[in-house]
Each structure stands twice: as C-alpha cells, then as structure tokens.
Design an enzyme around this catalytic site. Structure first.
Site, PDB file in Angstrom:
ATOM      1  N   TRP A   1       2.924  -2.408  -0.206  1.00 62.31           N
ATOM      2  CA  TRP A   1       2.896  -0.963  -0.465  1.00 62.31           C
ATOM      3  C   TRP A   1       4.127  -0.524  -1.245  1.00 62.31           C
ATOM      4  CZ3 TRP A   1      -1.628   0.771  -0.615  1.00 62.31           C
ATOM      5  CH2 TRP A   1      -2.603   0.269   0.251  1.00 62.31           C
TER       6      TRP A   1
ATOM      7  N   ASP B   1       7.731   6.127   2.846  1.00 67.62           N
ATOM      8  CA  ASP B   1       6.307   6.006   3.139  1.00 67.62           C
ATOM      9  C   ASP B   1       6.176   5.620   4.610  1.00 67.62           C
ATOM     10  OD1 ASP B   1       3.681   5.266   3.441  1.00 67.62           O
ATOM     11  OD2 ASP B   1       3.609   3.951   1.687  1.00 67.62           O
TER      12      ASP B   1
ATOM     13  N   LYS C   1      -4.268   6.386   9.833  1.00 69.51           N
ATOM     14  CA  LYS C   1      -3.812   5.279  10.667  1.00 69.51           C
ATOM     15  C   LYS C   1      -3.328   5.807  12.014  1.00 69.51           C
ATOM     16  CE  LYS C   1      -2.692   3.114   6.396  1.00 69.51           C
ATOM     17  NZ  LYS C   1      -3.688   2.056   6.357  1.00 69.51           N
TER      18      LYS C   1
HETATM   19  C1  LIG Z   1       2.188   1.875   4.087  1.00 68.06           C
HETATM   20  C2  LIG Z   1       0.992   2.366   3.290  1.00 68.06           C
HETATM   21  N1  LIG Z   1       1.200   3.067   2.164  1.00 68.06           N
HETATM   22  C3  LIG Z   1       0.173   3.519   1.439  1.00 68.06           C
HETATM   23  C4  LIG Z   1      -1.136   3.316   1.816  1.00 68.06           C
HETATM   24  C5  LIG Z   1      -2.235   3.844   0.945  1.00 68.06           C
HETATM   25  O1  LIG Z   1      -2.769   5.004   1.448  1.00 68.06           O
HETATM   26  P1  LIG Z   1      -3.998   5.747   0.755  1.00 68.06           P
HETATM   27  O2  LIG Z   1      -5.146   4.790   0.757  1.00 68.06           O
HETATM   28  O3  LIG Z   1      -4.228   6.936   1.627  1.00 68.06           O
HETATM   29  O4  LIG Z   1      -3.586   6.126  -0.617  1.00 68.06           O
HETATM   30  C6  LIG Z   1      -1.384   2.580   2.987  1.00 68.06           C
HETATM   31  C7  LIG Z   1      -2.730   2.320   3.525  1.00 68.06           C
HETATM   32  O5  LIG Z   1      -3.732   2.063   3.109  1.00 68.06           O
HETATM   33  C8  LIG Z   1      -0.289   2.096   3.742  1.00 68.06           C
HETATM   34  O6  LIG Z   1      -0.494   1.381   4.854  1.00 68.06           O
END
Ligand SMILES: Cc1ncc(COP(=O)(O)O)c(C=O)c1O
Length: 367
Positions: A107, A177, A201
């Site tokens: 991420w 994040d 989550k």
């Molecule tokens: C730490 C983290 N950041 C970002 C995301 C992406 O989130 P989204 O799918 O809501 O854009 C996720 C999960 O899918 C995540 O676990």
C-alpha cells in the site's frame, strides 16, 4: 453476546466482518429509522434526520479518539486510493517540494507511485529487499529537510506489518494511511497531519473514507485544484460538498457506538486485539517451522496475521479444510500468497480460538 449460529468466521481483509449487533440494528431499522418513518436509504443528505446521523458519527469518532480542536473529521468517497491522489495534489503544490514516503508494503508503494505524478518523491525507506517484513528504525530513514510531508502506512494489510512507533519527522506533517488499523488502539491525534482509512475493514463498510485532518493544513490547498479534489472545499461543506455516502456514514456511526458502548473504547479493544493476535502468533511460533510468520516479531500486525506453510499444496489443503470448518477467506493476498487471517475489531474471540485450534490440529495431522 455474539451469536454465530448460522454465520461462518469470516477472516476477510476487507470488506470485512462487522459486529453482529450492528448488522442486527441495520436490519431492524432498514424499513424505518426510529421516529423518521423512512429508511436511511431514502432520506435526503440535507435533511435534519441525516444531520443527526452525520453529527452522531462525527462526535463518536471525536470521543473515541479524544479529538483535539486542532483537527477535524471528514467523510469522503473514492476510498484510500483517492487519498493517494488528493494528498500530493493538496499538499505538494510546488514542483520544487518533496514528499517523503516510507514504504513498508504494497500500500505504501501505491502511495509513492502517485506522489511522483505531482512533485518530487523521496522514498525515505523501502522494505522491499526483505520482502516487506518489517518497519524501519528512526536512524534508517532518509528524510528530506523541509519535506512537504512524510507518509507512512501504519498497518500494511497485505504483508501484516505494523509500524508501532511513529517516526520523528520534524516540521513535516505526518500523513498516515490507517485503512486497516483505525480504531484498533488508542491514538494521539496531535501527532498527525492527516489520518485516513477506508471504512470497510475496521470502521464500517465500503463507500466512505474516514479522515482526521489537522485544520491548519487546509491553508495549503490551492484554489486552482479541481473542486472535488480540494480538502478545503469538503471541509467548508462539512462533508456535504456533494451527496455523501449516507448509508456508509450511518454504519460507521453504529460501529463507533458499538465500540463505545459494548467494547469499552479504544484502550479496551486494543487489549482484546492483542489477546486475539497472540493466540495465532503462538500457534505459529510453537509449530517448529510448520507455519512461518511473514513479519518480523517486533513488527507484527495485530489486525492481519500473515503466514505460510511449507508448500502451496499444503496451503490449499489448509484453506479447504478450514473453510469446511467454517473458517473462511483465509487465502493470502494474490501478490504474496500464503495465509492471511484478518482479525479486525469485530472478529470475536471465539473465531480466533477456533482458528488457533484448527491450526494446532492441522499441524499435528500433517507435520
Ligand atoms: C492499508 C490500505 N491502504 C489502502 C487500501 C485501499 O483502499 P480502497 O480500496 O478503499 O481504495 C487498502 C485496502 O484495500 C489498505 O489495506
């Protein structure tokens, strides 16, 4: 009391398990919100009834996190993926400025990729060489003097790596994040410039992103930004720049209420989460190598427990037999393989105890 009679234990990384009482409340209020006579799905986002829902969710988040006056709560859409774009757009306005990004997993890597579209990217640390299994020490970071900001991912959901001690970043605001660990433990909001978390989550359902933003950062937002991507416009409009995800905000409010009233707040839930995680890590550590944990011990996540078995065949057998035992969605992320047990706030102790017992039995039979 949690009743899991007809439900499996769902270890999905997200969208993930919700507290059963929250699902029950949603069900009981679906046709008509008490005193309203319409479903939450049917009311205007400008109505007094929705004002109450939005204010309730906001003030519960403020209470849970001890929100200081310097910060505010926002509800946005576009997931955490959009935050990766909005952060550099809003806070990296001069081409000469640099953003530091600490990459502890997949991420963080995505966050870094977006930064370089808008300005200078400095990777302050990258754990790729060791397969993203740890977080850095302060003295390993290559921080930029006068950086526009420093970003990290506090819990890398795919690799199961937790950044336990926030780094010292001087004047550079820390943007974090917290998609997979917001509300999992007490938090000192003053240390952050921006926190964001997709709710699906640990904070509700897909469709809303919970943000906690330091108000003084809003001065940096440039008027030339596309309106929808400008934090200050969302702030001025009180999260109602356009139609917000009303249902998702309602669910986040219910999850926060459950955290406060049934789980006793963030300090209590943190202990509960640590107790759950240590049951699984204990099975890994005492398996004599039958199971191998991905993250280094000091940096283990208490939300996502990631491990491998000796062969892919054995992992597939583990997943099949676990599903037959009502323990589902344990497959690791497609980029990493292995097994991942996501044990967010809403995962009951019984679910983790069942998985720990299953792991012990499986190791005994197949080791
Ligand atoms: C730490 C983290 N950041 C970002 C995301 C992406 O989130 P989204 O799918 O809501 O854009 C996720 C999960 O899918 C995540 O676990």
């Amino acid at each position: 009391m949690t009743k899991m009679t007809s439900r499996v234990f769902n270890f999905s990384a997200g969208p993930a398990i919700l507290p059963e009482v929250v699902l029950e409340q949603i069900q009981s209020e679906m046709l008509s919100l008490p005193g309203v006579g319409s479903s939450v799905l049917e009311i205007s986002h400008r109505s007094k009834d929705f004002d109450e829902i939005l204010n309730d969710a906001t003030s519960r988040i403020a209470e849970l996190t001890d929100l200081p006056d310097t910060h505010e709560v926002l509800f946005l859409q576009g997931g955490s993926a959009l935050q990766n774009v909005m952060m550099p757009m809003n806070f990296l306005t001069e081409k000469t400025q640099t953003a530091d990004v600490i990459v502890t997993g997949a991420w963080g890597k995505k966050t870094a990729a977006e930064v370089s579209r808008f300005g200078n990217l400095n990777i302050a640390w990258d754990g790729g060489d060791s397969g993203y299994n740890k977080a850095p020490q302060q003295n390993e970071l290559q921080l930029t003097p006068n950086a526009a900001y420093c970003h990290l991912t506090s819990n890398e959901t795919i690799h199961g790596v937790k950044y336990w001690d926030l780094p010292e970043t001087g004047d550079a605001p820390l943007l974090v994040d917290k998609s997979s660990d917001l509300f999992s433990e007490p938090i000192d909001i003053k240390k952050y410039g921006l926190i964001y978390a997709c709710a699906q989550k640990n904070a509700g359902i897909a469709g809303v992103n919970v943000l906690i933003l330091k108000k003084e950062l809003l001065d940096r937002c440039d008027d030339r930004l596309p309106s929808y991507l400008d934090y200050s416009k969302h702030s001025k409009a009180g999260s109602r720049f356009n139609t917000p995800p009303t249902f998702a905000i309602y669910v986040t409010g219910l999850v926060c209420k459950w955290l406060q009233e049934e789980k006793g707040g963030l300090a209590r839930i943190s202990q509960f989460n640590q107790d759950k995680a240590s049951l699984l890590y204990k099975e890994i550590d005492q398996s004599n190598g039958f199971y191998s944990g991905h993250a280094e011990k000091a940096d283990r996540s208490i939300m996502n427990v990631v491990f491998t078995l000796q062969t892919e065949d054995l992992e597939n057998q583990f997943l099949t037999e676990a599903a037959e035992a009502g323990l589902t969605t344990l497959k690791g992320h497609r980029s990493l393989g292995g097994i991942r047990a996501s044990i967010y706030n809403a995962m009951p102790m019984e679910g983790v105890e069942s998985l720990a017992q299953f792991m012990a039995d499986f190791a005994r039979k197949n080791g």
